[in-house]
Structures are given as structure tokens and as C-alpha cells.
Motif scaffolding. Structure first.
Motif, mmCIF file in Angstrom:
data_model
loop_
_atom_site.group_PDB
_atom_site.id
_atom_site.type_symbol
_atom_site.label_atom_id
_atom_site.label_comp_id
_atom_site.label_asym_id
_atom_site.label_seq_id
_atom_site.Cartn_x
_atom_site.Cartn_y
_atom_site.Cartn_z
ATOM 1 N N ASN A 1 57.953 -26.917 -63.660
ATOM 2 C CA ASN A 1 56.942 -26.362 -62.764
ATOM 3 C C ASN A 1 55.785 -27.346 -62.643
ATOM 4 O O ASN A 1 55.704 -28.332 -63.387
ATOM 5 C CB ASN A 1 56.473 -24.985 -63.240
ATOM 6 N N ASN B 1 52.511 -26.257 -62.661
ATOM 7 C CA ASN B 1 51.406 -25.313 -62.843
ATOM 8 C C ASN B 1 50.054 -26.010 -62.980
ATOM 9 O O ASN B 1 49.072 -25.611 -62.343
ATOM 10 C CB ASN B 1 51.664 -24.431 -64.067
ATOM 11 N N ASP C 1 55.630 -18.111 -63.950
ATOM 12 C CA ASP C 1 54.790 -17.497 -62.918
ATOM 13 C C ASP C 1 53.426 -17.026 -63.429
ATOM 14 O O ASP C 1 52.653 -16.464 -62.653
ATOM 15 C CB ASP C 1 55.528 -16.310 -62.278
ATOM 16 N N TYR D 1 50.410 -17.816 -61.317
ATOM 17 C CA TYR D 1 49.922 -16.959 -60.232
ATOM 18 C C TYR D 1 48.696 -16.167 -60.688
ATOM 19 O O TYR D 1 47.712 -16.051 -59.957
ATOM 20 C CB TYR D 1 51.011 -15.984 -59.776
ATOM 21 N N THR E 1 52.874 -17.198 -51.635
ATOM 22 C CA THR E 1 54.027 -17.544 -52.456
ATOM 23 C C THR E 1 54.867 -18.606 -51.755
ATOM 24 O O THR E 1 54.614 -18.930 -50.588
ATOM 25 C CB THR E 1 54.895 -16.302 -52.705
ATOM 26 N N LYS F 1 53.302 -23.752 -53.142
ATOM 27 C CA LYS F 1 52.483 -22.563 -52.896
ATOM 28 C C LYS F 1 51.313 -22.996 -51.998
ATOM 29 O O LYS F 1 50.949 -24.176 -51.974
ATOM 30 C CB LYS F 1 51.914 -21.998 -54.204
ATOM 31 N N SER G 1 59.082 -17.052 -55.945
ATOM 32 C CA SER G 1 59.011 -18.275 -56.743
ATOM 33 C C SER G 1 60.407 -18.670 -57.197
ATOM 34 O O SER G 1 61.373 -17.922 -57.000
ATOM 35 C CB SER G 1 58.105 -18.082 -57.963
ATOM 36 N N GLU H 1 61.066 -19.038 -60.262
ATOM 37 C CA GLU H 1 61.158 -18.584 -61.646
ATOM 38 C C GLU H 1 62.139 -17.429 -61.767
ATOM 39 O O GLU H 1 62.241 -16.577 -60.875
ATOM 40 C CB GLU H 1 59.780 -18.155 -62.148
ATOM 41 N N ASN I 1 58.975 -12.425 -66.364
ATOM 42 C CA ASN I 1 58.978 -13.878 -66.505
ATOM 43 C C ASN I 1 57.773 -14.193 -67.368
ATOM 44 O O ASN I 1 56.629 -14.030 -66.922
ATOM 45 C CB ASN I 1 58.863 -14.564 -65.135
ATOM 46 N N TYR J 1 55.940 -7.460 -57.869
ATOM 47 C CA TYR J 1 55.465 -8.328 -58.944
ATOM 48 C C TYR J 1 54.029 -7.970 -59.299
ATOM 49 O O TYR J 1 53.173 -7.897 -58.421
ATOM 50 C CB TYR J 1 55.506 -9.790 -58.502
ATOM 51 N N PHE K 1 51.295 -9.533 -60.565
ATOM 52 C CA PHE K 1 50.622 -10.766 -60.967
ATOM 53 C C PHE K 1 49.239 -10.484 -61.529
ATOM 54 O O PHE K 1 48.704 -11.236 -62.323
ATOM 55 C CB PHE K 1 50.498 -11.716 -59.776
#
Lengths: 338, 259
Positions: A30, A32, A74, A77, A96, A286, B53, B55, B91, B138, B140
Motif C-alpha cells: 500500500n 498509506n 484500509d 481511510y 475511494t 484515491k 479498495s 484490501e 481489514n 464499511y 471507516f
């Protein structure tokens, strides 16, 4: 034989358990930390209201960087939503990978008024069904007493440019007009121009507009269309009016025949323009939307957070709507009947 | 595979299934599990929807289903409705609520039998109609903040099913089945500005897959009631737009009332 078969069955189950892992693979890597750095830098570079909101963006970096470093998968996020949420700006979103835009904040007045309006309740105030145009985004009709009514659900697209004249033509001979923009979340400025230009009889200066901190001179609104509506107009507003839904009542308020009734608008004035797009792609793909433009009220203040207050405050609640009453509309009707 | 090829293959399978000579239809009818069944399963589930995503989210996804099956003189059919939901698909520390339901209608034709270890294995084959829907929400940010993200999609398919039954004794049998789509109309939420091809689309199983197989140890408790314990694998996939894939392993317990 059954003593053999049953263990075979059980062994097969054990072997097959975990099949799903073969088909659905973990993400290989990733970006991130790269996303976090890019998002923070983008806000630092373009967002117009850090000073106005007295946000120390450097301290936000110090707080969120350790979280970004520790974010797995994730979890980034959450870091992005919460960091951008510090700006308390409903325009700001995270998109997303597939393009699902998720707003990072909902203004308090928006939350207060989100259930305090219902077009179904409005329709009960008419003897006949409302006319609908603009793919359902405009409703219009005449309330008993020769009061015109036009509802504009959004300023999106170009439908007001094309369809507003039809609605205005229908109510041109009324003694007064209710322009209902409650729950209008905004849209394009060209639609605002298309409507405002039908209510002015002489040029009207536009409020100040900045792009990346630079003031952009704008020509005034000019009267347009084959007639001007000059009878009294009431614009109904509430806390779910946002963005162009803030700017429109502020501009209309400058016209002597116009009165704002209802509750203060949501208050959001950062935006985007083709020369400085607000949507920005992060290294992972993203996207984030961080406004690059800054619209101002006629008093020079941004709409951000403060919105536009009505001339006459008429609050409305979810309970009013549930009981079939629209106090704001009733107030406007009574103003014309007096 | 081109749609025309799929249609031709399906027609051949149906023709063969319906006309195979030497079928012992009485045995097939007697051995087939008919009546109404309820199932509960618990299984490990993994899902990835790239609309959100890349993921992978995993967790335990319970399964509830109800099935009705009947066998006429020469062929059988089966209706099955399955519902699955869990709000604990994760996740890392991000959780999601996964929900899906599936409806299957299977037409079942005996195609033959052969002997294995002194007992007969009975084989069935036929076409299937399938409908599948999923959505995933989700979390988040903590619930109540009006900040959330959701993806969803569905598939309507024509496909095939196959089954076997291995009678071990008067009370005990092993049965299994598999089901796969051949071609489907599939759609999922997408940002239409990003793709030339809109959703939904007509897709073959190479692009959309809805596949499951199971096998059970089936025991007759008494005259009309039986219980089964088994394993089921399920795969759903839409490899179009932003790809979606989900798979699960399940341990299933089933109660059947025969009529």
C-alpha cells in the motif's frame, strides 16, 4: 467401509477449509504514508480557510503522522477522514479507488434541518398537482390566492438554464412568488446566474470570488430573458441549503423585492474551478477534494460556517413535518395574503 | 467463451440429460433428498471490492437458507433461498457489514450411476437459474457520524448444476452438488465517468463467476426427518469495472423433512 469413508470426509473438509484464501488475495502493498503526506501537503498548499478557521495545520501533521505510520491496510481511510474532518468543511471528501465520494463532515445546521422538510408535505398545500420539469428537479404551480411557487431541488447540471424559464413563465402573472430552495445542496454557478438574471432590472454586482487566494474580477449579473419578474419574491431557505445554495439567497437578498424566510443556510463556500481543480489524486489512486476557491458574501465574509441568515427566521422541525405541517411555507403564504 | 457457444453447450447438456438411456428412474427418485430443508452454516469469508479498495476483508459469515426439492417420475427441481449477514468482516481495525442473498432454481435430471466400493453413486445434471445480490458497508469512521461508504452489486445467471448421491446404508448417504453460472447479467455500483461500458452488462462466466459446491453426510434420524452435516464452498466474482471477488468455506448443518 464406513469407518474409512467418514474420516475421508472429515479430512476433505479440513483440507478444503481455507479455499477462500486461494481466491481472495491480500493487497501486495500500500501507499498509506505517501497518501497521508500528499493529502496533508495538498491542504497546506491550497485550502483557503486555514487562517479564517484558526487551524494550526502543522500541529495536525504532528498529531496524525504517527497514526498514518501505524495504519495498516484500509486504516488509512480513517486517518484521512479524521485529518480532513478537522477542517469541518462539507465540501471536502475522500474518494475511494472506484470513485465513491465520502464527505468528511456534516454541518450542524444541516443535521438539525435534514428531516425538517418534505416535498410531499408541500404538495398538500396545492389544490392541483404541481407541474414537474427538469427531470423532476423543478416543481411549480400556483397556490390559491394567485401565489406562484417554484421549487428548485439543486443547482446541478444545466437544467435551470433550460427549464427555469418554463416554470417562471407559468407564474408570470401571479401577485407574488415563493422560490423554495430548501434542501438545495448547490451545484453550478451558471444555474444561479440563469435564475438571478430573471429578477433584476439593472446590473447587479457579483460578490467577491478568489481562486488560490487571488481575487478574480467578475462581470455583474445582467437582466436576461424575455420578461423580468418584478413582483414580491420570498426565498425559502434552511440549513441544508449549501454551497451554491448559500450563494443564491445571498445574491437574491440584494434585490429589493426579495425576502428570505426560513432558517440560516448550511455555510460552505470553498469550491473548484477548471483552472484550479479541487479534486486531487493521491499516490494510491484515491482522490481527495480540497477547495481551491473562496466565495464571499457581500459583506466580505466567506459563507463557510456562517451561511446566510434569513430576513425572517421561521424554524421548522422534524415533528412539524411528521404532523403534515410546513410552517415556513405557511408563513410565506400568509405574508402574501396579508 | 462466446454466448453462442455457451447456448450450444447448454442445449447439448440438456438433451443428453433428458434422453440418456438406461436410466433407473425409480432408484433415482427414491434416493434423491426431497422435501423441505433448513440450513445453518458458519464459515470463513473473504471479500475484496475494488470500488472501495484493494484490501481484503475477512471474517465469519453465518449462512441461513431454506430449500424445497421435489422429484417427479423422471426429473426433479429445487428452489433454494440463502441469506448471509455479518457486521464483523474486518481489514485490520476497519470493520464492515457484509450482506448477501442468493436464489437458485435447479432442474435436476438423472444421468447415470456407477459402482464404487460395492455401492452405487448416482449422478444428476441439469440447468440452473441463479440470482445473487451483495452489499458491503464499511465503517471507516465510527457509526453515527454520517460518514460511510457502501458498495453493492448483483448477478442474474443461467447455469448448470450437477449432483451425486452415494448411498452407504439405508440410513446413511453422502451427497454433493456443484452449481455454476454460464452467462449472466451482472451489475455493480461504479463511477460511470470512469468507464466506457455502463453497468449492468451481459457477461460470460469468464468475467462473472457464481460457483458453489457442497457435500454432506446425510443421516436419516427416523421416517421423514433427516440431518446432514457438510461442507460448502462458495465463490462469487465480477471481474469487470472495479473487480469484486468473495469466497467462503462453510460448515453446514441441515435438517430435512421429507414429503
Amino acid at each position: 467401509m464406513s469407518r474409512i469413508k467418514i474420516p475421508i470426509l472429515i479430512c476433505s473438509v479440513i483440507i478444503l477449509a481455507g479455499c477462500e484464501d486461494l481466491f481472495v488475495n491480500q493487497a501486495e502493498s500500500n501507499l498509506n504514508m505517501e497518501d497521508f503526506e500528499a493529502a496533508w501537503n495538498r491542504v497546506d498548499a491550497v485550502y483557503p480557510y486555514l487562517d479564517y478557521k484558526q487551524i494550526d495545520w502543522d500541529s495536525i501533521y504532528v498529531i496524525y503522522k504517527p497514526r498514518a505510520l501505524n495504519a495498516k491496510g484500509d486504516e488509512i481511510y480513517t486517518v484521512l477522514f479524521e485529518m480532513l474532518g478537522e477542517l469541518k468543511d462539507r465540501h471536502i471528501y475522500v474518494k475511494t479507488l472506484g470513485g465513491n465520494a465520502i464527505n468528511t463532515f456534516q454541518p450542524p445546521r444541516w443535521l438539525k434541518d435534514k428531516d425538517a422538510y418534505d416535498p410531499v408535505v408541500v404538495r398538500d398545500y396545492f389544490d392541483e398537482a404541481l407541474f414537474v420539469t427538469g427531470e423532476g428537479r423543478i416543481e411549480y404551480g400556483i397556490i390559491p390566492g394567485n401565489i406562484g411557487y417554484i421549487y428548485m431541488a439543486t443547482f446541478d447540471g444545466d437544467y435551470l438554464l433550460n427549464c427555469f424559464p418554463e416554470a417562471l413563465n407559468f407564474v408570470k402573472n401571479t401577485k407574488g412568488l415563493i422560490l423554495d430552495i430548501r434542501h438545495n445542496n448547490g451545484g453550478s454557478y451558471q444555474n444561479l446566474v440563469a435564475v438571478v438574471s430573471r429578477f433584476i432590472t439593472s446590473p447587479l454586482a457579483k460578490p467577491d470570488y478568489y481562486v488560490l487566494g487571488e481575487i478574480i474580477p467578475l462581470p455583474p449579473f445582467e437582466p436576461q430573458g424575455y420578461f423580468q419578474y418584478v413582483n414580491p419574491v420570498i426565498v425559502l431557505i434552511n440549513g441544508v441549503c449549501y454551497s451554491t445554495g448559500d450563494i443564491f439567497p445571498e445574491v437574491m437578498k440584494q434585490i429589493s423585492t426579495v425576502t428570505l424566510v426560513g432558517d440560516t443556510t448550511g455555510g460552505g463556500s470553498s469550491g473548484s474551478t477548471s483552472s484550479a481543480p479541487a479534486e486531487y489524486t493521491l499516490p494510491s489512486g484515491k482522490k481527495i477534494f480540497v477547495g481551491t476557491t473562496d466565495w464571499r458574501r457581500y459583506d466580505g465574509l466567506p459563507y463557510e460556517w456562517i451561511g446566510v441568515p434569513p430576513d425572517i427566521l421561521v424554524q421548522q422541525s422534524k415533528e412539524d413535518i411528521e404532523s403534515g405541517r410546513d410552517r415556513q411555507l405557511e408563513y410565506a403564504i400568509n405574508m402574501f395574503k396579508e | 467463451m462466446k454466448p453462442r457457444s455457451i447456448i450450444i453447450i447448454s442445449a447439448i447438456v440438456l438433451f443428453v440429460a433428458a434422453e440418456l438411456t438406461g436410466q433407473d428412474t425409480v432408484n433415482f427418485k427414491n434416493i434423491f433428498t426431497t422435501g423441505i430443508s433448513v440450513e445453518y452454516g458458519i464459515g470463513h469469508y473473504s471479500v475484496k471490492d475494488e470500488f472501495i479498495s484493494k484490501e481484503k476483508y475477512t471474517g465469519i459469515l453465518p449462512c441461513y437458507s431454506i430449500e424445497w426439492a421435489r422429484f417427479h417420475h423422471k426429473n426433479g427441481y429445487r428452489l433454494k433461498f440463502e441469506y448471509r449477514i455479518s457486521n464483523n468482516i474486518k481489514n485490520n481495525n476497519i470493520s464492515a457489514e457484509a450482506k448477501q442473498f442468493a436464489f437458485n432454481q435447479d432442474f435436476i435430471y438423472p444421468v447415470g450411476s456407477f459402482s464404487l466400493l460395492t455401492k452405487n453413486i448416482y449422478i444428476f445434471l441439469g440447468p440452473s437459474i441463479q440470482y445473487f445480490y451483495y452489499d458491503i458497508k464499511y465503517d471507516f469512521v465510527k457509526p453515527g457520524t454520517f460518514i460511510g461508504s457502501k458498495t453493492y452489486g448483483s448477478t442474474g445467471s443461467l447455469g448448470l448444476n450437477a449432483a451425486f448421491i452415494y448411498q452407504i446404508s439405508a440410513k446413511l448417504k453422502i451427497d454433493g452438488s456443484l452449481r455454476s453460472n454460464l452467462f449472466s447479467v451482472s451489475g455493480k455500483v461504479i463511477d460511470e465517468e470512469l468507464f466506457e461500458e455502463t453497468s449492468p452488462r451481459f457477461l460470460t462466466f469468464l468475467t462473472t463467476t457464481k460457483f458453489d459446491f457442497d457435500f454432506y453426510l446425510h443421516y436419516n434420524l427416523f421416517y421423514k426427518i433427516s440431518v446432514s452435516l457438510g461442507y460448502k464452498f462458495d465463490l462469487s466474482r465480477i471481474n469487470k469495472w472495479n473487480p469484486y471477488i468473495a469466497a467462503s468455506d462453510n460448515l453446514i448443518i441441515k435438517l430435512n423433512y421429507k414429503f
